[in-house]
Design a protein around this motif. Structure first.
Motif, mmCIF file in Angstrom:
data_model
loop_
_atom_site.group_PDB
_atom_site.id
_atom_site.type_symbol
_atom_site.label_atom_id
_atom_site.label_comp_id
_atom_site.label_asym_id
_atom_site.label_seq_id
_atom_site.Cartn_x
_atom_site.Cartn_y
_atom_site.Cartn_z
ATOM 1 N N ARG A 125 1.175 6.830 -7.240
ATOM 2 C CA ARG A 125 0.436 7.260 -7.671
ATOM 3 C C ARG A 125 0.486 8.853 -7.357
ATOM 4 N NH1 ARG A 125 -3.318 3.523 -4.768
ATOM 5 N NH2 ARG A 125 -3.110 4.525 -3.117
ATOM 6 N N GLU A 126 1.019 9.375 -6.690
ATOM 7 C CA GLU A 126 1.542 10.702 -6.161
ATOM 8 C C GLU A 126 2.803 10.983 -7.247
ATOM 9 O OE1 GLU A 126 1.925 11.298 -1.883
ATOM 10 O OE2 GLU A 126 0.146 10.993 -2.329
ATOM 11 N N GLU A 178 1.005 4.283 -3.074
ATOM 12 C CA GLU A 178 0.726 5.493 -3.390
ATOM 13 C C GLU A 178 0.938 6.316 -3.471
ATOM 14 O OE1 GLU A 178 -0.650 6.718 1.132
ATOM 15 O OE2 GLU A 178 0.564 7.870 1.162
ATOM 16 N N PRO A 192 0.637 -1.571 -0.025
ATOM 17 C CA PRO A 192 0.137 -0.159 0.117
ATOM 18 C C PRO A 192 0.816 1.165 0.286
ATOM 19 C CG PRO A 192 -0.977 -1.783 2.017
ATOM 20 C CD PRO A 192 0.670 -2.145 1.061
#
Lengths: 402, 85
Positions: free
Chosen positions: A27-28, A24, A20
């Motif tokens: 994604r960023e 994340e 996770p």
């Protein structure tokens, strides 16, 4: 022939200490590359890398384990625990007897070699710790995963430089697909970020001193990373029968050899691997929505890879997305395909395409949609993961949304 | 041997040629030296003269160090050796 699915994933790398956290960061579009910190770094010309930070072996492992686990094994065990725990599999009886571990690594216990050579050559010591050999051997990580989780099936380590993890996962896939094993633990790890490991790469003069900018016209080389990616590959029927959460399907693979040059990539070798993976998975080229590129950020790889994609996909090459997450976590060498498989899972399961960060200037020789700098939402049914190694050894996996 | 002769000797060895066949205006390509051979030649020159040559194989033309011909390489080495002195 069985269908094969992924029911567990685990990782540790410069972007995060879990799946996770890593997704994340992807994604960023976060960059995990920074100043290297280790002994004698001031004697290096290349001082950046995707180093795993805040990872303390103390507390995770006891004193006896610490004396046996090189950093690449520590990464592997950490990621394997996450993956196996997510899968929910418990290994007893027949399942334990038939499930094995196939992992990739290029260097194995590089920092154990480094530390002990330093000790005998530089410090002039004539005695080393008794566990140097079991600590540095390339199969140490696979063996410790098998011991930790009671896995008694076929276990071994694959070493094909930058394609090690993809070759390992392709072999694990074959074992589950053929019915030889109901499940396999697979992936890979690498930990070369020590003085000797980086000094060796420096010699080749392909490393960047400032950033990894794949496909960008001003790219100037690769940046090393470290870490592990570990997966549970499982027979689809077996996973369904127990109601397991399925992350995606592994649909096919291909391996090719360039038979040409020890370091320069070949468009033909790369094309044949991508086309072969599609044929093996019985997927038409225009079904592919995303390719996780090998994308090292070197002059040679990126233009060769883009030309190979154009060859395989024809006009569809302009419709698909291709990104290199090495721009964020660095090149994990033998572990790289495993960490990059996470970007394929994110594309297929979550509909989020990880970007190629550090992208500054278009290169006419890499004129594809490289998802520059920002992640994108898109529905993707099929993804490919490319790995092209020194030595001209290529391995491509084809994955499908489920 | 002067600097020029030492550089030519290194390049000739890499190209597996007699030093007399390595002329100032030859390019490395003319001599059959590929990218790997170039990286190896630069390493050998650095070792010979105890200098550091700014060269990244990803952008061979980006640094001030000119590798377009044998003479250009010799001139560059002259400069680096005099800077070192």
């Amino acid at each position: 022939m069985k269908r094969v699915v992924i029911t567990g994933a685990g990782t540790i790398n410069a972007l995060g200490h879990s799946v996770p956290a890593t997704l994340e960061a992807m994604r960023e579009g976060r960059c995990g590359i920074g100043e290297l910190e280790f002994r004698d770094v001031d004697r290096l010309a290349i001082r950046i890398g995707g180093q795993v930070r805040g990872f303390e072996a103390e507390g995770r492992f006891n004193r006896q384990q610490m004396s046996l686990y090189d950093r690449f094994t520590q990464f592997t065990l950490t990621a394997a625990k996450e993956a196996i725990s997510q899968s929910g599999l418990q290994f007893h009886g027949d399942l334990a007897a038939r499930t094995g571990v196939v992992l990739g690594t290029a260097g194995g216990g590089v920092s154990t070699w480094d530390d002990n050579y330093r000790s005998v050559y530089e410090d002039g010591k004539n005695r080393v710790h008794p566990f140097v050999v079991p600590k540095l051997m390339n199969n140490a990580a696979a063996s410790h995963v098998s011991m930790d989780h009671n896995l008694k099936g076929p276990s071994f380590t694959v070493s094909t430089a930058c394609a090690s993890s993809n070759h390992a996962m392709a072999l694990a896939f074959q074992m589950v697909r053929s019915g030889a094993a109901p499940a396999m633990i697979t992936g890979g790890s690498e930990s070369m970020l020590c003085f000797g490991g980086v000094k060796a790469w420096e010699g080749l003069r392909v490393m960047s001193r400032d950033a990894c900018r794949p496909f960008s016209a001003n790219r100037n080389g690769m940046v090393q990373g470290e870490g592990a990616g570990i997966f549970v590959f499982e027979d689809y029927e077996h996973a369904r029968a127990r109601g397991a959460e399925i992350l995606c399907e592994v649909a096919g693979f291909a391996m090719t050899s360039d038979a040409a040059d020890i370091v320069m990539p070949s468009k033909q070798g790369a094309s044949r691997a991508m086309a072969g993976a599609l044929a093996d998975a019985r997927i038409a080229p225009d079904e592919v929505g995303y390719i996780n590129a090998h994308g090292t950020g070197t002059a040679a790889n990126d233009k060769t890879e883009c030309a190979a994609v154009a060859d395989v996909f024809g006009p569809h090459a302009d419709n698909l997305m291709i990104s290199s997450t090495k721009s964020m976590h660095g090149h994990l060498i033998g572990g790289t395909g495993a960490v990059e498989l996470l970007a394929c899972i994110m594309a297929l399961r979550d509909g989020v395409i990880a970007p190629t960060i550090g992208y500054e200037e278009p290169d006419p020789e890499c004129a594809l949609d490289v998802v520059p700098n920002e992640a994108r939402e898109a529905r993707v049914d099929v993804a490919l993961s490319n790995a092209f190694a020194f030595g001209g050894l290529n391995a491509v996996l084809a994955l499908r949304r489920i | 041997m002067n600097i020029s002769d030492r550089v030519v000797a290194i390049i000739a060895e890499q190209a597996m040629l007699d030093p007399s066949d390595v002329t100032p205006d030859s390019t490395l390509e003319d001599l059959g030296i590929d990218s790997l051979g170039l990286v190896e030649s630069i390493f050998a020159i650095e070792e010979e003269f105890d200098i550091t040559i700014p060269f990244n194989a990803n952008e061979p033309n980006a640094s001030d160090f000119d590798i377009s011909s044998v003479q250009a390489i010799i001139d560059g080495i002259h400069q680096l050796v005099s800077q070192k002195a």
